[in-house]
Write a protein that holds these residues in place. Structure first.
Motif, PDB file in Angstrom:
ATOM      1  N   SER A 119     -25.546 -19.277   1.646  1.00  0.00           N
ATOM      2  CA  SER A 119     -26.427 -19.540   2.793  1.00  0.00           C
ATOM      3  C   SER A 119     -26.368 -20.732   3.579  1.00  0.00           C
ATOM      4  N   ALA A 120     -26.147 -21.822   2.899  1.00  0.00           N
ATOM      5  CA  ALA A 120     -26.042 -22.883   3.601  1.00  0.00           C
ATOM      6  C   ALA A 120     -24.819 -23.262   4.093  1.00  0.00           C
ATOM      7  N   PHE A 121     -23.490 -22.692   3.349  1.00  0.00           N
ATOM      8  CA  PHE A 121     -22.411 -22.955   3.837  1.00  0.00           C
ATOM      9  C   PHE A 121     -21.868 -22.158   4.960  1.00  0.00           C
ATOM     10  N   TYR A 122     -22.411 -20.790   5.159  1.00  0.00           N
ATOM     11  CA  TYR A 122     -22.407 -20.237   6.372  1.00  0.00           C
ATOM     12  C   TYR A 122     -23.144 -20.195   7.525  1.00  0.00           C
ATOM     13  N   PHE A 123     -24.626 -20.231   7.274  1.00  0.00           N
ATOM     14  CA  PHE A 123     -25.484 -20.328   8.365  1.00  0.00           C
ATOM     15  C   PHE A 123     -26.721 -21.259   8.314  1.00  0.00           C
ATOM     16  N   ASN A 124     -26.493 -22.341   7.267  1.00  0.00           N
ATOM     17  CA  ASN A 124     -27.370 -23.302   7.188  1.00  0.00           C
ATOM     18  C   ASN A 124     -28.793 -22.916   7.139  1.00  0.00           C
ATOM     19  N   LYS A 125     -29.161 -22.042   6.202  1.00  0.00           N
ATOM     20  CA  LYS A 125     -30.226 -21.194   5.852  1.00  0.00           C
ATOM     21  C   LYS A 125     -30.541 -21.092   4.401  1.00  0.00           C
ATOM     22  N   ARG A 126     -31.965 -20.732   4.163  1.00  0.00           N
ATOM     23  CA  ARG A 126     -32.110 -20.555   2.893  1.00  0.00           C
ATOM     24  C   ARG A 126     -31.774 -19.006   2.452  1.00  0.00           C
ATOM     25  N   PRO A 127     -31.702 -18.466   1.357  1.00  0.00           N
ATOM     26  CA  PRO A 127     -31.218 -17.130   0.992  1.00  0.00           C
ATOM     27  C   PRO A 127     -32.398 -16.255   1.443  1.00  0.00           C
ATOM     28  N   SER A 128     -33.753 -16.593   1.720  1.00  0.00           N
ATOM     29  CA  SER A 128     -34.797 -16.027   2.126  1.00  0.00           C
ATOM     30  C   SER A 128     -35.083 -15.628   3.544  1.00  0.00           C
ATOM     31  N   GLN A 129     -34.171 -16.425   4.563  1.00  0.00           N
ATOM     32  CA  GLN A 129     -34.314 -16.638   5.878  1.00  0.00           C
ATOM     33  C   GLN A 129     -33.020 -15.771   6.338  1.00  0.00           C
ATOM     34  N   LEU A 130     -32.261 -15.176   5.544  1.00  0.00           N
ATOM     35  CA  LEU A 130     -31.176 -14.303   6.189  1.00  0.00           C
ATOM     36  C   LEU A 130     -31.520 -13.061   6.850  1.00  0.00           C
ATOM     37  N   ASN A 131     -31.032 -12.960   8.107  1.00  0.00           N
ATOM     38  CA  ASN A 131     -31.221 -11.528   8.777  1.00  0.00           C
ATOM     39  C   ASN A 131     -30.388 -10.375   8.455  1.00  0.00           C
ATOM     40  N   THR A 132     -30.295  -9.351   8.931  1.00  0.00           N
ATOM     41  CA  THR A 132     -29.748  -8.134   8.511  1.00  0.00           C
ATOM     42  C   THR A 132     -28.184  -8.576   8.774  1.00  0.00           C
ATOM     43  N   GLU A 133     -27.673  -8.793  10.033  1.00  0.00           N
ATOM     44  CA  GLU A 133     -26.356  -9.080  10.354  1.00  0.00           C
ATOM     45  C   GLU A 133     -25.686 -10.073   9.270  1.00  0.00           C
ATOM     46  N   GLU A 134     -26.500 -11.194   9.173  1.00  0.00           N
ATOM     47  CA  GLU A 134     -25.899 -12.072   8.064  1.00  0.00           C
ATOM     48  C   GLU A 134     -25.885 -11.708   6.648  1.00  0.00           C
ATOM     49  N   SER A 135     -26.710 -11.004   6.311  1.00  0.00           N
ATOM     50  CA  SER A 135     -26.935 -10.195   4.875  1.00  0.00           C
ATOM     51  C   SER A 135     -25.532  -9.361   4.600  1.00  0.00           C
ATOM     52  N   ILE A 136     -25.317  -8.679   5.766  1.00  0.00           N
ATOM     53  CA  ILE A 136     -24.234  -7.699   5.562  1.00  0.00           C
ATOM     54  C   ILE A 136     -22.708  -8.364   5.457  1.00  0.00           C
ATOM     55  N   PHE A 137     -22.822  -9.649   6.540  1.00  0.00           N
ATOM     56  CA  PHE A 137     -21.498 -10.357   6.497  1.00  0.00           C
ATOM     57  C   PHE A 137     -21.308 -10.882   5.013  1.00  0.00           C
ATOM     58  N   LEU A 138     -22.278 -11.255   4.320  1.00  0.00           N
ATOM     59  CA  LEU A 138     -22.243 -12.047   3.005  1.00  0.00           C
ATOM     60  C   LEU A 138     -21.676 -10.844   1.894  1.00  0.00           C
ATOM     61  N   ALA A 139     -22.155  -9.626   1.985  1.00  0.00           N
ATOM     62  CA  ALA A 139     -21.724  -8.795   1.413  1.00  0.00           C
ATOM     63  C   ALA A 139     -20.439  -8.057   1.387  1.00  0.00           C
ATOM     64  N   SER A 140     -19.965  -8.462   2.842  1.00  0.00           N
ATOM     65  CA  SER A 140     -18.431  -7.786   2.926  1.00  0.00           C
ATOM     66  C   SER A 140     -17.387  -8.966   2.274  1.00  0.00           C
ATOM     67  N   ILE A 141     -17.673 -10.068   2.224  1.00  0.00           N
ATOM     68  CA  ILE A 141     -16.803 -11.114   1.860  1.00  0.00           C
ATOM     69  C   ILE A 141     -16.737 -11.491   0.345  1.00  0.00           C
ATOM     70  N   ILE A 142     -17.366 -10.639  -0.481  1.00  0.00           N
ATOM     71  CA  ILE A 142     -17.512 -10.733  -1.919  1.00  0.00           C
ATOM     72  C   ILE A 142     -16.145 -10.538  -2.687  1.00  0.00           C
ATOM     73  N   PRO A 143     -15.641  -9.285  -2.254  1.00  0.00           N
ATOM     74  CA  PRO A 143     -14.362  -8.938  -2.616  1.00  0.00           C
ATOM     75  C   PRO A 143     -13.101  -9.838  -2.841  1.00  0.00           C
ATOM     76  N   LYS A 144     -13.023 -10.383  -1.783  1.00  0.00           N
ATOM     77  CA  LYS A 144     -11.985 -11.818  -1.191  1.00  0.00           C
ATOM     78  C   LYS A 144     -12.640 -12.765  -0.751  1.00  0.00           C
ATOM     79  N   PRO A 145     -13.632 -13.519  -1.348  1.00  0.00           N
ATOM     80  CA  PRO A 145     -14.129 -14.796  -1.007  1.00  0.00           C
ATOM     81  C   PRO A 145     -13.366 -15.810  -0.379  1.00  0.00           C
ATOM     82  N   LYS A 146     -12.191 -16.036  -1.099  1.00  0.00           N
ATOM     83  CA  LYS A 146     -11.341 -16.993  -0.587  1.00  0.00           C
ATOM     84  C   LYS A 146     -10.587 -16.922   0.726  1.00  0.00           C
ATOM     85  N   HIS A 147     -10.844 -15.572   1.102  1.00  0.00           N
ATOM     86  CA  HIS A 147     -10.071 -15.049   2.503  1.00  0.00           C
ATOM     87  C   HIS A 147     -11.004 -14.844   3.488  1.00  0.00           C
TER      88      HIS A 147
END
Length: 650
Positions: free
Chosen positions: A553-581
């Protein structure tokens, strides 16, 4: 009377002609033999580029062949074969019918040398004919039963009832490496054989082996046992150099009996047994795999189109026994494989105490009570991959873990130390619990992020028992279609077990151990689903050396996990399969690519179905985010300065 006399004269004349022919045939038998051999030799020399030479070839009597001074030298290559002498006694009556049956053989001074220097080998002619074929071979009826029957008959025909092979040497050499096998005397007496074998590999110490067995063509039986005297282990040569593996054992025995039941049906049965087997290969396990006792008693049926390992076959290792069924059938150029195991109720500890040492490190020493039963079915028709069937179920009755093995499998229930590995090397170590400043309890994580992650990775996590057979089946079908391992069908529990218990072990055995640990954790409820999901979100990798949802949350959005909005949450879910890319999701100007829109609509629709957002809101969701944390430096081509939460977040 005249007629009778004429008949007598004709018969006597025929007998005389036959007798004269046999005398001539016998008198010229050596000329005929050499003529036949020379024609065959010339054909082989022309086809394979060989020089075949012998000093003497003759027949003694009607059934003994003597050959001396044989050599085989490929063109511009090292000598492949040399033979001082061989005497072979054949079955005369079988020979008249065109069949070869060796009664007795005496061979002296056979040397076979397989030599490869750089890319040139003296045995590469064996593969040239196949490479030079310009036209495809015609399709031939399979007839596996007939082929195997002919091969075995040929082998049994050449196996003598009595004989002696003296000074047999086989050498394999590649540049400076070599394996040399020396058999001073191989004796066959009344179908039984025994022999001492000396093995020398490179500069290693010489091995002494002993081989005994039986070769009986009358009952089509072959038996053989291999061991090292003085209670030493047999170490297989060449394996380490060629495959990077080490294989040793105390004794190895094998037997096979052939029975032809019909023209299109062949029955093979026998046993293969090994004691004190040790196997090491990094692709199997980081430790040496040890098996005290292993035995296969097989019953195999071979027909025109199929091989079938009957379910009366028994596989036994240590205390465990089961009856596998295998069938491989080829029709119209496509294979159809079936494999099944049904193991009825048996003491659970027979399984865990029989696991080969070194293959299941986390389970070594585990003690259990109760009973288990197992069912497995895999059916693959390569003509119709979508029809694939996959069933696997381990059932328990009054099962209980009395004592954990080397690893407490319930450790995820409380705070524990987690180490992240990359290519087997530890890169981060931190506690998963309140003592870690970046730890985030489940209820402090945005519900939308929790659901986005679950819908992306394992939507049924809270309802299944660690496995999703349908997902595994679909992944296997896809892998078969693309002809590579592209999907795994892993659940969140499987990913957790892999990372928490097996992170260092990147090998085939890990999948077996992973499945057993998943079953134990889920069936025995060693860790609650809520705690497992909390651990998962706190150890998941979201970028290079970015671990846990708080760092992400901090690395991408400078936020706490409780502060993430819908678009940010979906993005974080999308990169789990290939996080280094993660950069591959962005355009050069730092915006999410349009190809992400389909993924966003999918997850947004599922969030609406779960009631976390409205359908109207779901329709407005687009891949539109603003990266404000350290990740923006990476998107600009710079190395991130920190992977930790910012001072503001702390």
């Amino acid at each position: 009377m005249e007629t009778s006399s004429k008949k007598r004269i004709v018969i006597l004349s025929a007998i005389g002609i036959l007798f004269t022919s046999l005398i001539c045939l016998y008198g010229f038998r050596n000329v005929i033999l050499r003529n036949i051999v020379d024609k065959r030799t010339a054909r082989i020399e022309q086809t394979h580029g060989l020089r075949l030479h012998y000093q003497q070839l003759q027949m003694k009597g009607c059934n003994e062949i003597v050959l001396q001074g044989l050599s085989a030298v490929p063109e511009q290559r090292d000598t492949l074969l040399e033979l001082q002498s061989v005497n072979v006694k054949l079955n005369f009556w079988k020979l008249l019918k065109g069949n070869i049956e060796v009664r007795n053989v005496r061979m002296d001074g056979l040397a076979i040398n397989f030599i490869k220097r750089d890319t040139i080998a003296n045995y590469d002619f064996l593969f040239l004919k196949r490479q030079q074929q310009a036209e495809p071979e015609p399709v031939i009826e399979s007839n596996y039963a007939g082929r195997i029957d002919r091969i075995l008959n040929l082998i049994y025909g050449f196996l003598p009832e009595n004989g002696q092979l003296i000074n047999l040497d086989i050498t394999e050499r590649k540049d400076s490496n070599f394996v040399a096998v020396h058999i001073p005397s191989f004796v066959i007496e009344n179908n039984r054989f025994q022999s001492a074998i000396k093995i020398q590999e490179d500069t290693l110490s010489q091995q002494q082996w002993q081989a005994t067995g039986e070769l009986n063509r009358k009952v089509h039986t072959l038996k053989a046992t291999l061991f090292a005297p003085a209670k030493k282990k047999v170490s297989l040569p060449y394996i380490a150099r060629r495959f990077g593996a080490e294989v040793t054992f105390d004794t190895l025995s094998y037997s096979m009996t052939k029975e032809k039941r019909a023209d299109n049906q062949l029955f093979l049965n026998g046993k293969a047994k090994v004691n004190g087997l040790d196997v090491y290969h990094k692709a199997l396990s980081p430790e040496v795999i040890h098996l005290d006792r292993g035995q296969l008693s097989y019953e195999m049926n071979v027909s025109n189109h199929a091989f079938e390992l009957d379910s009366t076959t028994t596989v036994a290792f240590n205390k465990l026994q089961f009856h596998p069924y295998l069938r491989a059938e080829k029709e119209k150029g496509n294979w159809h494989f079936t494999a099944a195991v049904d193991k009825s109720w048996f003491p659970a500890d027979n399984l865990f105490s029989s696991l080969p040492k070194g293959l299941f490190n986390n389970l070594e020493g585990m003690k259990t009570s109760g009973e288990l039963a197992y069912h497995f079915l895999l059916d693959i028709d390569f003509a119709q991959p979508d029809s694939l069937k996959l069933e696997s179920e381990l059932k328990e009755k009054n099962f209980r873990i009395i004592e954990f093995g080397t690893t407490p499998l319930s450790k995820m229930s409380g705070e524990f130390i987690y180490t992240a590995y990359e290519n087997g090397i530890p890169v981060r170590t931190f506690p998963i619990g309140p003592s870690w400043e970046h730890f985030t309890p489940l209820d402090s994580i945005s519900p939308i992020l929790r659901m986005s992650m679950m819908q992306s990775e394992d939507g049924a996590f809270f309802y299944h028992h660690g496995f999703l057979p349908d997902a595994l089946r679909e992944a296997l079908i896809y892998d078969l279609q693309v002809k590579r391992f592209a999907r795994g069908g892993s659940t969140i529990t499987m990913q957790l077990v892999k990372n928490v218990f097996l992170n260092r072990n990147k090998n085939f055995a890990r999948k077996l151990e992973e499945a057993l640990i998943v079953w134990l954790i889920e069936s025995q409820r060693l860790t609650s689903k809520e705690r497992m999901y909390e651990v998962y979100l706190n150890i998941a990798e979201w970028g290079p050396l970015i671990y846990g949802i708080r760092e992400a949350s901090a690395f991408y959005f400078n936020k706490r996990p409780s502060q993430l909005n819908t678009e940010e949450s979906i993005f974080l879910a999308s990169i789990i399969p290939k996080p280094k890319h993660f950069r591959s999701s962005f355009t050069e100007d730092g915006q999410l690519k349009e190809t992400m829109e389909g993924y966003y609509k999918l997850i947004a629709g599922r969030l609406a179905q779960k009631g976390l957002i409205s359908e109207i809101e779901a329709d407005t969701i687009r891949p539109d985010i603003q990266v404000t944390g350290d990740a923006r430096n990476s998107l600009a081509g710079e190395k991130p300065e920190s992977s930790s939460p910012t001072a503001e977040e702390q």
